[in-house]
Design a protein around this motif. Structure first.
Motif, PDB file in Angstrom:
ATOM      1  N   LEU A  14       0.574  -1.130   0.110  1.00 43.58           N
ATOM      2  CA  LEU A  14       0.000   0.185   0.063  1.00 43.58           C
ATOM      3  C   LEU A  14       0.911   1.258  -0.071  1.00 43.58           C
ATOM      4  O   LEU A  14       2.139   1.327   0.454  1.00 43.58           O
ATOM      5  N   GLY A 260      -8.279  -0.667   1.235  1.00 37.87           N
ATOM      6  CA  GLY A 260      -7.771   0.232   0.355  1.00 37.87           C
ATOM      7  C   GLY A 260      -7.805   1.817   0.893  1.00 37.87           C
ATOM      8  O   GLY A 260      -8.776   1.915   1.841  1.00 37.87           O
ATOM      9  N   ALA A 264      -6.630   6.476  -3.131  1.00 38.94           N
ATOM     10  CA  ALA A 264      -5.573   5.527  -3.843  1.00 38.94           C
ATOM     11  C   ALA A 264      -5.770   5.416  -5.633  1.00 38.94           C
ATOM     12  O   ALA A 264      -7.026   5.282  -5.767  1.00 38.94           O
TER      13      ALA A 264
END
Length: 348
Positions: A14, A260, A264
């Protein structure tokens, strides 16, 4: 009980530093979880080995958590939790009947007959309706959800109390907002943000409240099909690592969970490929990316009823007594102002 979590909660793929992920994960577990005060945490070396990140990173996270008031470091012994878990007493009419019975017994011991007791209760109820209320400010992260939290707090307040909302961002930017907090009788916020708020308005009487997942959130998570591909999206990068364990806590039957960040580059793809979408408070803008017919709901928290009953109500009671009885002097709590100031405010 010990602090334990799956190392996979820290996702190195991430676009969020692993230290930031670990801080968010641990701050959430320490302030929203059920770890008793004095629970020993893994050592820096053990945590670094379990998670697979540098010891220096873990050490910095522990220091930041200590500075935030979420853990204490004992020389030669390690790190320990320092927050107490409030215990909620029974609610409902059954509990109220018990309280009334206790009151009746106490009145009898003092030689107060029941008619006199009823008159005293009525007089107190009348005083509650007519007395000057407290000025309360709730400091939220997002204004909309903050208004909902205030609605959940309002039932334990007096009808004459006045409660308003301000966000952290507005507080940092606006001197009048800071003055409003300093002039308030008490300022409420989230438990894990109490230290942060103190740094902004150090002279205010601040109380951090513990929040827990709402009943609607728990029910929605429990009803997810175990075969579903779930997307868990957060607005705040700090809490990206907490999304998977938060979902698994009430949906342990679900295996396919992809977390998430709402901004992003791949968030749309993550959502499109999912059968269920869960978003953290503040990330509601991602709902427009969800396909029609796909279940989508907010992971919403609510003030812990035990905290409202056992911490907030007693604190408010003391503040009222200080306002109504000048002989009690200054209000309790750090950064208190004198009773004379409040008397002056009440005359204005």
């Amino acid at each position: 009980m010990a602090l334990a979590f799956d190392p996979s909660y820290i996702d190195k793929s991430l676009p969020v530093p692993v230290g930031r992920q670990l801080y968010g994960l641990m701050s959430y577990l320490l302030s929203h979880g059920d770890l008793p005060k004095g629970t020993k945490l893994p050592s820096v070396r053990q945590m670094a080995r379990d998670v697979g990140i540098a010891q220096a990173t873990v050490s910095q996270v522990y220091q930041d958590l200590r500075d935030a008031g979420l853990l204490e470091m004992r020389k030669g012994s390690g790190a320990y939790t320092c927050l107490s878990i409030p215990q909620q007493s029974d609610h409902g009419r059954g509990s109220l009947r018990t309280d009334i019975e206790i009151l009746l017994n106490k009145a009898e011991r003092l030689g107060i007959n029941r008619m006199t007791l009823v008159a005293m209760v009525n007089a107190q109820a009348q005083l509650r309706r007519t007395r000057s209320g407290l000025k309360i400010v709730f400091v939220a992260v997002f204004e909309g959800p903050g208004a909902d939290y205030v609605d959940e707090i309002r039932p334990v307040l007096s009808p004459s109390d006045r409660i308003s909302i301000v966000t952290f961002d507005h507080l940092r930017e606006n001197e009048n907002a800071r003055k409003r907090c300093l002039d308030a009788d008490i300022v409420l916020t989230f438990l894990h943000r109490e230290t942060e708020l103190t740094a902004i308005i150090g002279g205010a009487n601040i109380l951090g409240l513990r929040f827990i997942p709402s009943n609607n959130t728990r029910k929605a998570l429990a009803s997810i099909d175990p075969r579903a591909r779930v997307a868990a999206i957060t607005q705040l990068e700090d809490y990206i690592a907490i999304m998977r364990p938060s979902v698994q806590r009430f949906a342990p039957h679900v295996a396919d969970i992809r977390v998430g960040w709402s901004y992003a580059p791949d968030v749309e793809a993550v959502i499109t490929e999912s059968d269920v979408v869960i978003y953290a408070t503040g990330a509601d803008h991602i709902t427009r990316l969800v396909r029609p017919g796909v279940p989508c709901f907010e992971y919403r928290h609510t003030p812990d009823p035990a905290v409202l009953e056992n911490e907030l109500v007693p604190r408010l009671t003391k503040l009222r007594e200080a306002l109504e009885r000048p002989d009690m002097g200054a209000r309790e709590g750090e950064g208190e102002r004198s009773t004379e100031l409040h008397q002056g405010e009440m005359k204005q």
